[in-house]
Every structure is written in C-alpha cells, then in structure tokens.
Write an enzyme that holds these catalytic residues in place. Sequence first.
Site, PDB file in Angstrom:
ATOM      1  N   ARG A 163      27.292  26.788  20.536  1.00 26.44           N
ATOM      2  CA  ARG A 163      28.931  27.419  20.741  1.00 26.44           C
ATOM      3  C   ARG A 163      29.474  27.486  20.228  1.00 26.44           C
ATOM      4  O   ARG A 163      30.615  27.655  20.288  1.00 26.44           O
ATOM      5  CB  ARG A 163      28.993  26.440  22.740  1.00 26.44           C
ATOM      6  N   ARG A 208      35.821  17.992  35.003  1.00 30.95           N
ATOM      7  CA  ARG A 208      36.273  19.416  34.417  1.00 30.95           C
ATOM      8  C   ARG A 208      37.094  19.737  35.750  1.00 30.95           C
ATOM      9  O   ARG A 208      37.119  21.018  35.880  1.00 30.95           O
ATOM     10  CB  ARG A 208      35.884  20.110  33.678  1.00 30.95           C
ATOM     11  N   CYS A 228      30.527  19.979  34.134  1.00 29.15           N
ATOM     12  CA  CYS A 228      29.463  20.686  32.654  1.00 29.15           C
ATOM     13  C   CYS A 228      29.513  18.884  32.772  1.00 29.15           C
ATOM     14  O   CYS A 228      29.571  18.200  33.227  1.00 29.15           O
ATOM     15  CB  CYS A 228      30.466  21.336  31.844  1.00 29.15           C
ATOM     16  N   LYS A 285      36.929  26.851  17.074  1.00 32.93           N
ATOM     17  CA  LYS A 285      36.939  27.229  17.638  1.00 32.93           C
ATOM     18  C   LYS A 285      37.962  27.343  19.211  1.00 32.93           C
ATOM     19  O   LYS A 285      38.186  28.490  20.239  1.00 32.93           O
ATOM     20  CB  LYS A 285      35.687  26.490  18.284  1.00 32.93           C
ATOM     21  N   ASN A 286      38.424  26.211  19.535  1.00 27.69           N
ATOM     22  CA  ASN A 286      39.488  25.868  20.309  1.00 27.69           C
ATOM     23  C   ASN A 286      41.057  26.042  20.531  1.00 27.69           C
ATOM     24  O   ASN A 286      42.006  25.786  21.143  1.00 27.69           O
ATOM     25  CB  ASN A 286      39.207  24.038  20.572  1.00 27.69           C
ATOM     26  N   ASP A 288      36.618  15.053  20.855  1.00 31.01           N
ATOM     27  CA  ASP A 288      36.006  15.853  20.151  1.00 31.01           C
ATOM     28  C   ASP A 288      34.936  14.945  19.502  1.00 31.01           C
ATOM     29  O   ASP A 288      33.874  15.718  18.981  1.00 31.01           O
ATOM     30  CB  ASP A 288      36.063  16.955  20.027  1.00 31.01           C
TER      31      ASP A 288
HETATM   32  C1  EPZ Z   1      40.205  21.066  25.903  1.00 34.87           C
HETATM   33  O1  EPZ Z   1      38.937  20.726  26.941  1.00 34.87           O
HETATM   34  C2  EPZ Z   1      38.618  21.481  24.865  1.00 34.87           C
HETATM   35  N1  EPZ Z   1      38.168  22.794  25.226  1.00 34.87           N
HETATM   36  C3  EPZ Z   1      37.589  20.105  25.159  1.00 34.87           C
HETATM   37  O2  EPZ Z   1      37.060  20.667  23.809  1.00 34.87           O
HETATM   38  C4  EPZ Z   1      38.239  18.509  24.627  1.00 34.87           C
HETATM   39  O3  EPZ Z   1      36.800  17.592  24.259  1.00 34.87           O
HETATM   40  C5  EPZ Z   1      38.938  18.490  25.243  1.00 34.87           C
HETATM   41  O4  EPZ Z   1      40.836  19.739  25.381  1.00 34.87           O
HETATM   42  C6  EPZ Z   1      40.412  17.460  25.023  1.00 34.87           C
HETATM   43  O5  EPZ Z   1      40.563  17.765  24.029  1.00 34.87           O
HETATM   44  C7  EPZ Z   1      38.823  23.751  24.254  1.00 34.87           C
HETATM   45  O6  EPZ Z   1      40.591  23.875  24.298  1.00 34.87           O
HETATM   46  C8  EPZ Z   1      38.238  25.009  25.437  1.00 34.87           C
HETATM   47  P1  EPZ Z   1      41.802  18.953  28.956  1.00 34.87           P
HETATM   48  P2  EPZ Z   1      39.713  20.989  28.563  1.00 34.87           P
HETATM   49  O7  EPZ Z   1      42.892  20.087  30.437  1.00 34.87           O
HETATM   50  O8  EPZ Z   1      41.935  21.635  28.478  1.00 34.87           O
HETATM   51  C9  EPZ Z   1      41.747  16.191  33.497  1.00 34.87           C
HETATM   52  C10 EPZ Z   1      34.817  20.525  23.002  1.00 34.87           C
HETATM   53  O9  EPZ Z   1      33.902  20.094  22.686  1.00 34.87           O
HETATM   54  N2  EPZ Z   1      41.847  17.337  33.904  1.00 34.87           N
HETATM   55  O10 EPZ Z   1      42.638  18.613  28.171  1.00 34.87           O
HETATM   56  O11 EPZ Z   1      38.942  21.502  29.552  1.00 34.87           O
HETATM   57  C11 EPZ Z   1      39.695  16.792  32.386  1.00 34.87           C
HETATM   58  O12 EPZ Z   1      38.937  16.141  33.675  1.00 34.87           O
HETATM   59  C12 EPZ Z   1      35.256  20.975  24.668  1.00 34.87           C
HETATM   60  O13 EPZ Z   1      35.088  21.757  21.955  1.00 34.87           O
HETATM   61  C13 EPZ Z   1      42.426  16.995  34.603  1.00 34.87           C
HETATM   62  O14 EPZ Z   1      42.302  15.941  35.847  1.00 34.87           O
HETATM   63  O15 EPZ Z   1      40.164  19.227  28.365  1.00 34.87           O
HETATM   64  C14 EPZ Z   1      39.824  15.416  31.188  1.00 34.87           C
HETATM   65  O16 EPZ Z   1      38.912  14.195  32.107  1.00 34.87           O
HETATM   66  C15 EPZ Z   1      34.544  20.006  25.265  1.00 34.87           C
HETATM   67  N3  EPZ Z   1      42.651  18.598  35.763  1.00 34.87           N
HETATM   68  C16 EPZ Z   1      41.508  15.363  30.664  1.00 34.87           C
HETATM   69  O17 EPZ Z   1      41.731  15.869  31.815  1.00 34.87           O
HETATM   70  C17 EPZ Z   1      42.946  19.273  35.009  1.00 34.87           C
HETATM   71  O18 EPZ Z   1      43.387  20.464  35.866  1.00 34.87           O
HETATM   72  C18 EPZ Z   1      41.574  16.598  29.738  1.00 34.87           C
HETATM   73  O19 EPZ Z   1      41.081  17.737  30.175  1.00 34.87           O
HETATM   74  C19 EPZ Z   1      42.298  19.754  33.695  1.00 34.87           C
HETATM   75  C20 EPZ Z   1      42.568  18.388  33.257  1.00 34.87           C
END
Ligand code: EPZ
Length: 435
Positions: free
Chosen positions: A401, A122, A117, A22-23, A309
């Site tokens: 999802r 996020r 969420c 999915k990702n 995850d």
């Molecule tokens: C991706 O989310 C995945 N989703 C998530 O999978 C996964 O849990 C996550 O990466 C971590 O591996 C998709 O790929 C669609 P991040 P993403 O940006 O990109 C903070 C699932 O279950 N952050 O790597 O949104 C954020 O809050 C989903 O399939 C900022 O502060 O995650 C988090 O604490 C859930 N500012 C950390 O960084 C930003 O601009 C990592 O988030 C971006 C992120």
Amino acid sequence: MDKFLVRGGKPLRGKIEIGGAKNSALPCLAATLLTPETVTLHNVPYVKDLITQRRLLEDLGATVLTPELRTHKVTARNVDIFEAPYHLVKTMRASVLALGPLLSRFGQAKVSLPGGCAIGTRPIDLHLRAFEQLSAVVSLESGDVVARAPKGRLKGAELEFEKVTVTGTENVMMAAVLAEGRTVIRNAAMEPEIEDLAELLNKMGARIRGAGTPVMEIDGVEGLGGAEHTIIPDRIETGTFIVAAAITDGELEIKSCRPEHLTAVIDKLREAGVEIEELNQSTLLVRRSPAGLRASDVITEPHPLFPTDMQAQYMALMTQAEGTSHITETIFENRFMHASELVRMGAEIHVAGNTAEVIGPRKLMGAPILASDLRASASLVLAALCAEGETLIDRVYHIDRGYERIVRKLRSLGGDIERISSGIAETADEAAGAN
Ligand code: EPZ
C-alpha cells in the site's frame, strides 16, 4: 495472500532513489476534484493506495491519464457522482479526502464512514465538526456520511481542532478554498504533506497562508484552475531506508530525498548511533557508527516531532541497540502489533499501555511472522533482513500500500528477499503493462 521470504544477515549496500510521498499524493489527487481544468501531478508513487485513489476519481466521473507510470493528468470536468462507495473506502480510509473537495465544489458529498483499522478506531468526528462550522449540514445515513452546503456554497469560519489531525486539516483546507469568505484553521497539522497540498492548491488559484504552521488562513475564491505539481519525496520511506542501512550494518546512499522533512527522525537516529551524512540537499550517506547502536527513548508526536509512522521501524532498530529503550506511542491507540512478531524472532520487548520497553541487543532468528499494517510490515522486513536464517512474512499486501517495488529495491541493495505468489507488478514496465 502474498508472502515475503527473507534470508537475513546480509548488509545492504548501494544507492536508492526515494519515491513520491504517498501521504501527499493522496490529498493532492483528491484536490483535482476542485476544478474542471486538468491538474498534472508528477512523482506519484506506484503503490496500491494511489491505484485505489485513482479508481475513486474515475468512479466519480473524472478522467485520469498516466502518460508515464508516475504522472497523473486528472480532469474532473464531468464529475456527476458525489459519493465515495463503501467498497473503496473500506480498502482505503484516505478516501474520506473526497469529502472536502466534493462538498466545496458541488455543495454535496456522500462518503461511506470509514471503519477502524489495525492501528486504531480512526474516527473522523473532527473532520465532520469542522465541516459543520463551515455551514455544512452533516448526517449519518446507514453507514454513510452525507454532507450538504445549505446554500450550495460553504461559508468561511474560524475553527480550532481540539487535536491535530492530518487528513482533517487537509479536508478542511479543500473545503475552505471555494467557501465564501475567510477561514482560519487553528491547531492545524504541520506535516510537510500539508505544505505540499497548500502549494498545489495555491498553484490552482487558492489563497492559503500559513501552511506548515499551527494557524492557516484561507480566503475563499469563486473557482480554481488547472496546475502542474511534483509531489514531495516520501519522508517515511527515507526514514525506513536509513534504518535499513543501520540495522543490517551496511551503507546506503539515499537519493532524491528531503532531509529537512524528517529532522526529528535524523536527530534521534544519530543519537542512537547511526551516522547520517548529508552529501547535498537531497542525498544522505548512512551507516551504523563504529561505536555501535545505543538505546534511546522516543515519543511519537505530530510534526515536526518524531512521526508515529516511523515508530515500528525504530522499534526494530532498538532490538539491536545496547541498553534499554522506551518507545511511547501517543498518536494511535493500538500501534504495537509488530512488537509481538519481533518477540517471536527473539527480541525482548515489554508493552505496558502506550509504552514499549525494548531491551537490547538481542539476536534475531528467522521465523514465520504476520504483518498487520503498513508500517508494521516495514518493521518486520527490516528485522528479517537483520535476523539469522529464513523469515516468512505473511499478509504483505499491507506493505504494497505504501512502499513502491520494495522487493526490487531491497534486492538491488543486496537484500536476499523474494515475493511468493506475487499479484503485484514489481517493475515499472510490468506495471505500465498492467495499466
Ligand atoms: C494520517 O492519518 C496519515 N495518513 C497516517 O499515515 C499517519 O499515521 C497519521 O496521519 C498521523 O501522522 C494519511 O495521511 C493518508 P490523524 P490520519 O487524523 O489523518 C485521531 C501511514 O502509515 N482523530 O492525524 O487518519 C486519530 O484517531 C498512515 O501512511 C480523531 O480522534 O491521522 C488519531 O488518534 C497510517 N478524530 C489522531 O487523531 C478525527 O476526526 C491523529 O489522527 C481524526 C483523527
């Protein structure tokens, strides 16, 4: 609101095929916006998030054909809207992945700022700051992110993420491929999905080096063409079924997977008493070891370490392991909501800050419980399959999802699970009919 009714205690046995990631499919579908030519993606999982992403592409003016359920042929020739509306972004925050390609190809993008969420706030501040470093002008206008390339085309730059962000890295990759000059991304995410996206973009004519390492170099080109690409298998679905075999004390042959994409998960589960045999480079044979499950601590970290995850699924398994384990979540600020539901089923879990202490083994008893997010739902299904008696899981739309036909797959392995008031097609032919 769909529910799952699960009668636990039956070991899962048999063979299971892993679907597309999915990702990876989400950013790859977004990348089709970068060219007027046709991009064909195979092995796209039939899950709700991808149906939402397809709808977004069509809303923007792209044509999406699905000659087969899991093949998407996208032609973004007539894209004349550069805005991802709130009603789609609020249902799927990955819609923010439209920002990079729209800004890159059309010099403008407007995407509703995604809300938080269940698992955390996020934010996307790191995405927006990176776009500004690529010369974009970014502003917030009544809940929307509005980004423009002042001269119609972004300019390459050297940038470093202050923390690893998966979709942030993906958004910047898609912004940089058509920018003027070279972009260097430091502290880039290294997930297999990043490499998969880079492979697709390079097939389209991009010039990306270093995907999968902390430093990526991208030389912008004038335009990108069409391509054909097969999405990698879902490493989290793979890890989820490994846990399913171990927690139900069954035996599963897991096919069409890529074990090298989840090395940290396999190593940790072996340490915890799960026998995982690689029959070949895409098949695993999994069962609980005769010596039983042992408590083992884990900390979630960016790839290649243990993925957040898989944290919820691992916690469900540790409720059955001998001893006390400590599970530390370092990526998201609120990703332990499954813990209280597991406790309702009889688990002994103490949460303190970002660490959960699990004392096992504890017998799980069926109970009415609530799913809160995608991976928590998977964790609760695993626990219910292992528990004695009936479990009624509410709000399972979360699991739809990211897990394709989960009920049908589990039933094919002997799991006693049924969906109540289903609104989702469970079979490919039903789904094809629904299309
Ligand atoms: C991706 O989310 C995945 N989703 C998530 O999978 C996964 O849990 C996550 O990466 C971590 O591996 C998709 O790929 C669609 P991040 P993403 O940006 O990109 C903070 C699932 O279950 N952050 O790597 O949104 C954020 O809050 C989903 O399939 C900022 O502060 O995650 C988090 O604490 C859930 N500012 C950390 O960084 C930003 O601009 C990592 O988030 C971006 C992120």
